[in-house]
Scaffold this motif. Sequence first.
Motif, PDB file in Angstrom:
ATOM      1  N   ASN A  17       1.025  -1.254   0.045  1.00  0.00           N
ATOM      2  CA  ASN A  17       0.208  -0.056  -0.018  1.00  0.00           C
ATOM      3  C   ASN A  17       0.796   1.280   0.063  1.00  0.00           C
ATOM      4  OD1 ASN A  17      -1.728   2.107   0.440  1.00  0.00           O
ATOM      5  ND2 ASN A  17      -2.692   1.255   2.343  1.00  0.00           N
ATOM      6  N   THR A  18       0.781   2.002  -1.084  1.00  0.00           N
ATOM      7  CA  THR A  18       1.635   3.396  -1.231  1.00  0.00           C
ATOM      8  C   THR A  18       0.731   4.700  -0.840  1.00  0.00           C
ATOM      9  OG1 THR A  18       1.338   3.401  -3.512  1.00  0.00           O
ATOM     10  CG2 THR A  18       3.176   2.320  -2.937  1.00  0.00           C
ATOM     11  N   GLY A  19      -0.537   4.379  -0.435  1.00  0.00           N
ATOM     12  CA  GLY A  19      -1.474   5.610  -0.318  1.00  0.00           C
ATOM     13  C   GLY A  19      -1.272   6.015   1.357  1.00  0.00           C
ATOM     14  N   ASP A  20      -2.291   7.011   1.733  1.00  0.00           N
ATOM     15  CA  ASP A  20      -1.798   7.443   2.800  1.00  0.00           C
ATOM     16  C   ASP A  20      -3.298   6.905   3.600  1.00  0.00           C
ATOM     17  OD1 ASP A  20      -4.290   8.640   1.466  1.00  0.00           O
ATOM     18  OD2 ASP A  20      -3.731  10.744   1.864  1.00  0.00           O
ATOM     19  N   ARG A  21      -4.042   6.001   3.084  1.00  0.00           N
ATOM     20  CA  ARG A  21      -5.258   5.219   3.940  1.00  0.00           C
ATOM     21  C   ARG A  21      -5.093   3.864   3.720  1.00  0.00           C
ATOM     22  NH1 ARG A  21     -10.729   7.926   2.308  1.00  0.00           N
ATOM     23  NH2 ARG A  21      -9.401   9.673   2.768  1.00  0.00           N
ATOM     24  N   PRO A  22      -5.876   3.183   4.767  1.00  0.00           N
ATOM     25  CA  PRO A  22      -5.882   1.711   4.498  1.00  0.00           C
ATOM     26  C   PRO A  22      -6.622   1.266   3.110  1.00  0.00           C
ATOM     27  CG  PRO A  22      -6.406   2.273   6.574  1.00  0.00           C
ATOM     28  CD  PRO A  22      -6.468   3.602   5.745  1.00  0.00           C
ATOM     29  N   CYS A  23      -6.141  -0.078   2.539  1.00  0.00           N
ATOM     30  CA  CYS A  23      -6.858  -0.318   1.489  1.00  0.00           C
ATOM     31  C   CYS A  23      -7.270  -1.947   1.707  1.00  0.00           C
ATOM     32  CB  CYS A  23      -6.068  -0.093   0.157  1.00  0.00           C
ATOM     33  SG  CYS A  23      -4.769  -1.205  -0.093  1.00  0.00           S
ATOM     34  N   TYR A  24      -8.529  -2.405   0.971  1.00  0.00           N
ATOM     35  CA  TYR A  24      -8.841  -3.514   1.004  1.00  0.00           C
ATOM     36  C   TYR A  24      -8.348  -4.403  -0.157  1.00  0.00           C
ATOM     37  CZ  TYR A  24     -12.191  -2.132   4.769  1.00  0.00           C
ATOM     38  OH  TYR A  24     -12.777  -1.844   5.841  1.00  0.00           O
ATOM     39  N   ALA A  25      -7.658  -5.526   0.103  1.00  0.00           N
ATOM     40  CA  ALA A  25      -7.187  -6.428  -0.987  1.00  0.00           C
ATOM     41  C   ALA A  25      -8.291  -7.572  -1.053  1.00  0.00           C
ATOM     42  CB  ALA A  25      -5.642  -6.913  -0.713  1.00  0.00           C
ATOM     43  N   TYR A  26      -9.223  -7.324  -1.849  1.00  0.00           N
ATOM     44  CA  TYR A  26     -10.226  -8.166  -1.865  1.00  0.00           C
ATOM     45  C   TYR A  26      -9.764  -9.472  -3.033  1.00  0.00           C
ATOM     46  CZ  TYR A  26     -13.507  -4.760  -0.446  1.00  0.00           C
ATOM     47  OH  TYR A  26     -14.137  -3.620   0.308  1.00  0.00           O
ATOM     48  N   HIS A  27     -10.580 -10.570  -2.438  1.00  0.00           N
ATOM     49  CA  HIS A  27     -10.693 -11.863  -3.273  1.00  0.00           C
ATOM     50  C   HIS A  27      -8.910 -12.185  -3.775  1.00  0.00           C
ATOM     51  CE1 HIS A  27     -14.876 -11.845  -3.022  1.00  0.00           C
ATOM     52  NE2 HIS A  27     -14.667 -10.567  -3.631  1.00  0.00           N
ATOM     53  N   ALA A  28      -8.860 -12.608  -4.949  1.00  0.00           N
ATOM     54  CA  ALA A  28      -7.548 -12.866  -5.518  1.00  0.00           C
ATOM     55  C   ALA A  28      -7.255 -12.021  -6.601  1.00  0.00           C
ATOM     56  CB  ALA A  28      -7.560 -14.280  -6.053  1.00  0.00           C
ATOM     57  N   PRO A  29      -5.934 -11.776  -7.016  1.00  0.00           N
ATOM     58  CA  PRO A  29      -5.516 -10.913  -8.442  1.00  0.00           C
ATOM     59  C   PRO A  29      -6.034 -11.666  -9.476  1.00  0.00           C
ATOM     60  CG  PRO A  29      -3.781 -11.828  -7.466  1.00  0.00           C
ATOM     61  CD  PRO A  29      -4.812 -12.428  -6.273  1.00  0.00           C
ATOM     62  N   MET A  30      -6.183 -10.968 -10.599  1.00  0.00           N
ATOM     63  CA  MET A  30      -6.614 -11.577 -11.975  1.00  0.00           C
ATOM     64  C   MET A  30      -5.426 -11.346 -12.499  1.00  0.00           C
ATOM     65  SD  MET A  30     -10.337  -9.688 -12.180  1.00  0.00           S
ATOM     66  CE  MET A  30     -11.712 -10.004 -11.082  1.00  0.00           C
ATOM     67  N   LEU A  31      -4.969 -12.643 -13.151  1.00  0.00           N
ATOM     68  CA  LEU A  31      -3.905 -12.819 -13.618  1.00  0.00           C
ATOM     69  C   LEU A  31      -3.779 -13.022 -15.322  1.00  0.00           C
ATOM     70  CD1 LEU A  31      -1.563 -14.525 -11.018  1.00  0.00           C
ATOM     71  CD2 LEU A  31      -1.998 -12.010 -11.284  1.00  0.00           C
ATOM     72  N   ARG A  32      -2.852 -12.406 -16.220  1.00  0.00           N
ATOM     73  CA  ARG A  32      -2.886 -12.661 -17.534  1.00  0.00           C
ATOM     74  C   ARG A  32      -1.738 -12.581 -17.993  1.00  0.00           C
ATOM     75  NH1 ARG A  32      -7.801  -9.776 -17.522  1.00  0.00           N
ATOM     76  NH2 ARG A  32      -9.685 -10.894 -18.788  1.00  0.00           N
ATOM     77  N   PHE A  33      -1.238 -13.959 -18.459  1.00  0.00           N
ATOM     78  CA  PHE A  33       0.344 -14.231 -19.213  1.00  0.00           C
ATOM     79  C   PHE A  33       0.355 -13.555 -20.583  1.00  0.00           C
ATOM     80  CE2 PHE A  33       0.354 -16.959 -15.306  1.00  0.00           C
ATOM     81  CZ  PHE A  33       1.408 -16.679 -14.893  1.00  0.00           C
ATOM     82  N   ASP A  34       1.209 -12.695 -20.639  1.00  0.00           N
ATOM     83  CA  ASP A  34       1.353 -12.130 -22.261  1.00  0.00           C
ATOM     84  C   ASP A  34       0.071 -12.041 -22.856  1.00  0.00           C
ATOM     85  OD1 ASP A  34       4.267 -12.125 -22.001  1.00  0.00           O
ATOM     86  OD2 ASP A  34       4.287 -14.440 -22.475  1.00  0.00           O
ATOM     87  N   GLY A  35      -1.011 -11.247 -22.236  1.00  0.00           N
ATOM     88  CA  GLY A  35      -2.110 -10.875 -22.806  1.00  0.00           C
ATOM     89  C   GLY A  35      -3.025 -11.897 -22.976  1.00  0.00           C
ATOM     90  N   ALA A  36      -2.994 -13.048 -22.493  1.00  0.00           N
ATOM     91  CA  ALA A  36      -3.817 -14.209 -22.604  1.00  0.00           C
ATOM     92  C   ALA A  36      -5.488 -13.701 -22.400  1.00  0.00           C
ATOM     93  CB  ALA A  36      -3.483 -15.162 -21.784  1.00  0.00           C
ATOM     94  N   GLN A  37      -5.989 -14.611 -23.213  1.00  0.00           N
ATOM     95  CA  GLN A  37      -7.679 -13.961 -23.000  1.00  0.00           C
ATOM     96  C   GLN A  37      -8.210 -14.488 -21.779  1.00  0.00           C
ATOM     97  OE1 GLN A  37      -9.516 -12.153 -25.186  1.00  0.00           O
ATOM     98  NE2 GLN A  37      -7.589 -12.023 -26.485  1.00  0.00           N
ATOM     99  N   ALA A  38      -7.909 -15.538 -21.415  1.00  0.00           N
ATOM    100  CA  ALA A  38      -8.400 -15.999 -20.017  1.00  0.00           C
ATOM    101  C   ALA A  38      -7.803 -15.643 -18.784  1.00  0.00           C
ATOM    102  CB  ALA A  38      -8.634 -17.823 -20.065  1.00  0.00           C
ATOM    103  N   VAL A  39      -8.476 -15.385 -17.706  1.00  0.00           N
ATOM    104  CA  VAL A  39      -7.605 -15.182 -16.501  1.00  0.00           C
ATOM    105  C   VAL A  39      -7.220 -16.304 -15.844  1.00  0.00           C
ATOM    106  CG1 VAL A  39      -8.262 -14.232 -14.154  1.00  0.00           C
ATOM    107  CG2 VAL A  39      -9.245 -13.219 -16.119  1.00  0.00           C
ATOM    108  N   PHE A  40      -6.386 -16.378 -15.173  1.00  0.00           N
ATOM    109  CA  PHE A  40      -5.414 -17.701 -14.618  1.00  0.00           C
ATOM    110  C   PHE A  40      -6.367 -17.971 -13.616  1.00  0.00           C
ATOM    111  CE2 PHE A  40      -1.583 -19.504 -12.615  1.00  0.00           C
ATOM    112  CZ  PHE A  40      -1.196 -20.226 -13.869  1.00  0.00           C
ATOM    113  N   ARG A  41      -6.331 -19.416 -13.213  1.00  0.00           N
ATOM    114  CA  ARG A  41      -7.435 -20.118 -12.560  1.00  0.00           C
ATOM    115  C   ARG A  41      -7.029 -19.406 -10.942  1.00  0.00           C
ATOM    116  NH1 ARG A  41      -7.346 -25.090  -9.627  1.00  0.00           N
ATOM    117  NH2 ARG A  41      -5.427 -25.667 -10.259  1.00  0.00           N
TER     118      ARG A  41
END
Length: 240
Positions: free
Chosen positions: A130-154
């Motif tokens: 967190n680089t901001g000045d207030r707390p932040c929520y990291a919801y769920h899981a990150p959505m990943l794409r390798f090299d611009g793949a169409q599908a999100v990593f499982r």
Amino acid sequence: MRSNRIRTTVLAATAALAALSLTACGGNDGTDAKKPAASVRATDDAPTTAPDKDSTAPTDTEPASDTAEPAEKPATEPAEKPAESAEKPASKPKPAPKPKTPVTCTGANTKVTVTKVTRPINHLLLTVTNTGDRPCYAYHAPMLRFDGAQAVFRVLRDSKPQAVVTLDPGGSAYAGIGLTGEPNGRKPYPSKHLGVTFADRNDGPVNSASTELTLPAGTYWDDNGFVTYWQSEMDQALVY
């Protein structure tokens, strides 16, 4: 005849008394005669004993004991001030600042890095700070794409934490990336870049640009790979 003798005897006695009186007057130096009678009477009336030198009776030069100068009155010391009045009153404490309302973690208020780990094998570690000045929520899981793949990593659903991870300013969260799973007869895909998009409360993509990261050299992945939910501890992200 008898009366003549009596008269003669009286005269003779008178003459004798006169003679004695003259003799007595002439036999001293005359000082007693000059003393006044009043002086003799005064002496007779005087006390026969001299006053005792140790007498406590007051004299003209020494005051009586009951007229002695009173003892000096002791000075009255001021009462000691209470400790609290001696010190300056404590300043009124400033009210604690209101905690800032947390926001959703995005690419705009965080910094994301990806690193290769030795254990477990074929794993990467994703770190968000967190680089901001207030707390932040990291919801769920990150959505990943390798090299611009169409599908999100499982996403590995079994890694879901009991509560949403909250990042204080400067705090970090972690997600583990399993690059490959059970062999399926297909060759893994080589990749050089990874796109990371944050999820909102409803597990949808946050409306902000994804963060583009450069992958460690020699990174390969396949369709059986996965990414964990955001975890508050690094070890929790790498146990899968």
